[in-house]
Design a protein around this motif. Structure first.
Motif, PDB file in Angstrom:
ATOM      1  N   GLU A   1      53.979 -26.458  -8.488  1.00 43.07           N
ATOM      2  CA  GLU A   1      53.408 -26.847  -7.256  1.00 43.07           C
ATOM      3  C   GLU A   1      53.129 -25.596  -6.913  1.00 43.07           C
ATOM      4  N   SER A   2      53.811 -24.467  -6.886  1.00 43.38           N
ATOM      5  CA  SER A   2      53.562 -23.018  -6.434  1.00 43.38           C
ATOM      6  C   SER A   2      52.247 -22.743  -7.204  1.00 43.38           C
ATOM      7  N   LYS A   3      52.208 -22.655  -8.440  1.00 39.98           N
ATOM      8  CA  LYS A   3      51.054 -22.284  -9.273  1.00 39.98           C
ATOM      9  C   LYS A   3      49.742 -23.445  -8.929  1.00 39.98           C
ATOM     10  N   TYR A   4      49.906 -24.397  -8.773  1.00 37.99           N
ATOM     11  CA  TYR A   4      48.753 -25.266  -8.958  1.00 37.99           C
ATOM     12  C   TYR A   4      48.295 -25.754  -7.439  1.00 37.99           C
ATOM     13  N   THR A   5      49.266 -25.872  -6.619  1.00 38.53           N
ATOM     14  CA  THR A   5      49.380 -26.584  -5.310  1.00 38.53           C
ATOM     15  C   THR A   5      48.661 -27.792  -5.466  1.00 38.53           C
ATOM     16  N   PHE A   6      49.145 -28.932  -5.860  1.00 37.17           N
ATOM     17  CA  PHE A   6      48.556 -30.143  -6.071  1.00 37.17           C
ATOM     18  C   PHE A   6      48.803 -30.871  -4.612  1.00 37.17           C
ATOM     19  N   GLY A   7      49.642 -30.615  -3.981  1.00 44.57           N
ATOM     20  CA  GLY A   7      49.928 -31.305  -2.631  1.00 44.57           C
ATOM     21  C   GLY A   7      50.636 -32.627  -2.863  1.00 44.57           C
ATOM     22  N   PRO A   8      50.745 -33.541  -1.737  1.00 43.57           N
ATOM     23  CA  PRO A   8      51.212 -34.642  -2.005  1.00 43.57           C
ATOM     24  C   PRO A   8      50.832 -35.594  -3.197  1.00 43.57           C
ATOM     25  N   ARG A   9      51.426 -36.126  -3.818  1.00 44.02           N
ATOM     26  CA  ARG A   9      51.111 -37.111  -5.126  1.00 44.02           C
ATOM     27  C   ARG A   9      49.859 -38.149  -4.574  1.00 44.02           C
ATOM     28  N   GLU A  10      50.197 -38.975  -3.339  1.00 41.00           N
ATOM     29  CA  GLU A  10      49.564 -39.957  -3.261  1.00 41.00           C
ATOM     30  C   GLU A  10      48.008 -39.454  -2.861  1.00 41.00           C
ATOM     31  N   LEU A  11      47.780 -38.099  -2.677  1.00 39.76           N
ATOM     32  CA  LEU A  11      46.315 -37.717  -2.210  1.00 39.76           C
ATOM     33  C   LEU A  11      45.706 -37.025  -3.313  1.00 39.76           C
ATOM     34  N   ILE A  12      46.289 -37.074  -4.404  1.00 39.01           N
ATOM     35  CA  ILE A  12      45.326 -36.593  -5.849  1.00 39.01           C
ATOM     36  C   ILE A  12      45.306 -37.591  -6.704  1.00 39.01           C
ATOM     37  N   SER A  13      44.232 -37.555  -7.467  1.00 39.11           N
ATOM     38  CA  SER A  13      43.889 -38.245  -8.485  1.00 39.11           C
ATOM     39  C   SER A  13      44.031 -37.616  -9.675  1.00 39.11           C
ATOM     40  N   PRO A  14      44.698 -37.767 -10.743  1.00 44.42           N
ATOM     41  CA  PRO A  14      44.840 -36.911 -11.860  1.00 44.42           C
ATOM     42  C   PRO A  14      43.331 -36.975 -12.641  1.00 44.42           C
TER      43      PRO A  14
ATOM     44  N   GLU B   1      44.849 -27.700 -18.698  1.00 39.17           N
ATOM     45  CA  GLU B   1      46.266 -27.036 -18.420  1.00 39.17           C
ATOM     46  C   GLU B   1      46.796 -27.525 -17.027  1.00 39.17           C
ATOM     47  N   ALA B   2      45.991 -27.544 -16.009  1.00 36.27           N
ATOM     48  CA  ALA B   2      46.486 -27.912 -14.675  1.00 36.27           C
ATOM     49  C   ALA B   2      46.719 -29.593 -14.822  1.00 36.27           C
ATOM     50  N   ARG B   3      45.894 -30.470 -15.399  1.00 36.81           N
ATOM     51  CA  ARG B   3      46.106 -31.920 -15.622  1.00 36.81           C
ATOM     52  C   ARG B   3      47.512 -32.184 -16.374  1.00 36.81           C
ATOM     53  N   SER B   4      47.727 -31.204 -17.375  1.00 37.94           N
ATOM     54  CA  SER B   4      49.117 -31.410 -18.152  1.00 37.94           C
ATOM     55  C   SER B   4      50.210 -30.951 -17.122  1.00 37.94           C
ATOM     56  N   ALA B   5      50.027 -29.816 -16.418  1.00 38.09           N
ATOM     57  CA  ALA B   5      51.011 -29.520 -15.339  1.00 38.09           C
ATOM     58  C   ALA B   5      51.216 -30.870 -14.479  1.00 38.09           C
ATOM     59  N   TYR B   6      50.378 -31.444 -14.079  1.00 39.74           N
ATOM     60  CA  TYR B   6      50.386 -32.392 -13.207  1.00 39.74           C
ATOM     61  C   TYR B   6      51.189 -33.645 -13.569  1.00 39.74           C
ATOM     62  N   PHE B   7      50.954 -33.976 -14.886  1.00 38.36           N
ATOM     63  CA  PHE B   7      51.685 -35.315 -15.603  1.00 38.36           C
ATOM     64  C   PHE B   7      53.367 -34.625 -15.754  1.00 38.36           C
ATOM     65  N   ARG B   8      53.391 -33.288 -16.108  1.00 33.07           N
ATOM     66  CA  ARG B   8      54.748 -32.909 -16.173  1.00 33.07           C
ATOM     67  C   ARG B   8      55.604 -33.117 -15.038  1.00 33.07           C
ATOM     68  N   ASN B   9      54.975 -32.569 -13.915  1.00 32.66           N
ATOM     69  CA  ASN B   9      55.529 -32.498 -12.643  1.00 32.66           C
ATOM     70  C   ASN B   9      55.837 -34.058 -12.476  1.00 32.66           C
ATOM     71  N   ASP B  10      54.991 -35.151 -12.599  1.00 33.15           N
ATOM     72  CA  ASP B  10      55.112 -36.265 -12.115  1.00 33.15           C
ATOM     73  C   ASP B  10      56.342 -36.870 -13.035  1.00 33.15           C
ATOM     74  N   PHE B  11      56.480 -36.516 -14.398  1.00 23.20           N
ATOM     75  CA  PHE B  11      57.374 -36.898 -15.155  1.00 23.20           C
ATOM     76  C   PHE B  11      58.897 -36.319 -14.830  1.00 23.20           C
ATOM     77  N   TYR B  12      58.915 -35.056 -14.291  1.00 25.36           N
ATOM     78  CA  TYR B  12      60.058 -34.424 -14.004  1.00 25.36           C
ATOM     79  C   TYR B  12      60.716 -35.099 -12.568  1.00 25.36           C
ATOM     80  N   CYS B  13      59.665 -35.768 -11.975  1.00 23.87           N
ATOM     81  CA  CYS B  13      60.090 -36.164 -10.464  1.00 23.87           C
ATOM     82  C   CYS B  13      60.775 -37.489 -10.866  1.00 23.87           C
TER      83      CYS B  13
END
Length: 150
Positions: free
Chosen positions: A105-118, A125-137
């Motif tokens: 989140e610090s690197k990519y600042t996606f913000g709240p998951r409900e406000l972003i569409s993958p 690289e950012a898309r991969s990080a987004y999905f990993r972040n979601d998986f970790y959650c």
């Protein structure tokens, strides 16, 4: 990857593809950040946070990431069917996952998951990080629900 609770009160991660093992190893890589120093900037300078607490946090954060990495590497090397997270290791896993999520989140600042569409994330690289972040959650949520909740 299949993830589910165990009868013994733990969590079972069943990697089904080589990529699943790589994603589990990424927990340690994603979490490799200077989180303890960033937390120190939030504290009052007079609190001596940086001198007293930061070294302990750095050590604990590093240990969590290392423990998770060692467990994944060991399971992969032994060709284990699954990784079991029991009550004793749940906090370590939760902490390592939290570090990874905070660093992403610090690197990519996606913000709240409900406000972003993958689909809107163009950088692979950012898309991969987004999905990993979601998986970790997801893993953290399952740890809280089935393992850490007493």
């Amino acid at each position: 990857m299949t993830i589910g609770p165990t009868i013994a009160g733990g969590l079972k991660l069943v990697p089904e593809e080589d990529e699943d093992w790589l994603i589990l190893l990424e927990i340690a890589n994603d979490g490799d950040s200077d989180l303890s120093q960033r937390l120190a900037t939030l504290m009052d300078e007079d609190s001596m946070w940086e001198d007293i607490v930061v070294p302990e946090l750095e050590q604990e954060f590093s240990k969590q990431r290392l423990d998770v990495m060692v467990e994944v590497v060991k399971a992969k090397g032994e060709e284990a069917e699954a990784i079991h997270i029991d009550k004793e290791s749940a906090e370590t896993w939760y902490g390592a996952l939290n570090q990874a999520r905070l660093a992403i989140e610090s690197k990519y600042t996606f913000g709240p998951r409900e406000l972003i569409s993958p689909g809107e994330i163009e950088d692979p690289e950012a898309r991969s990080a987004y999905f990993r972040n979601d998986f970790y959650c997801t893993i953290q949520s399952l740890l809280l629900r089935y393992v850490m909740d007493d």
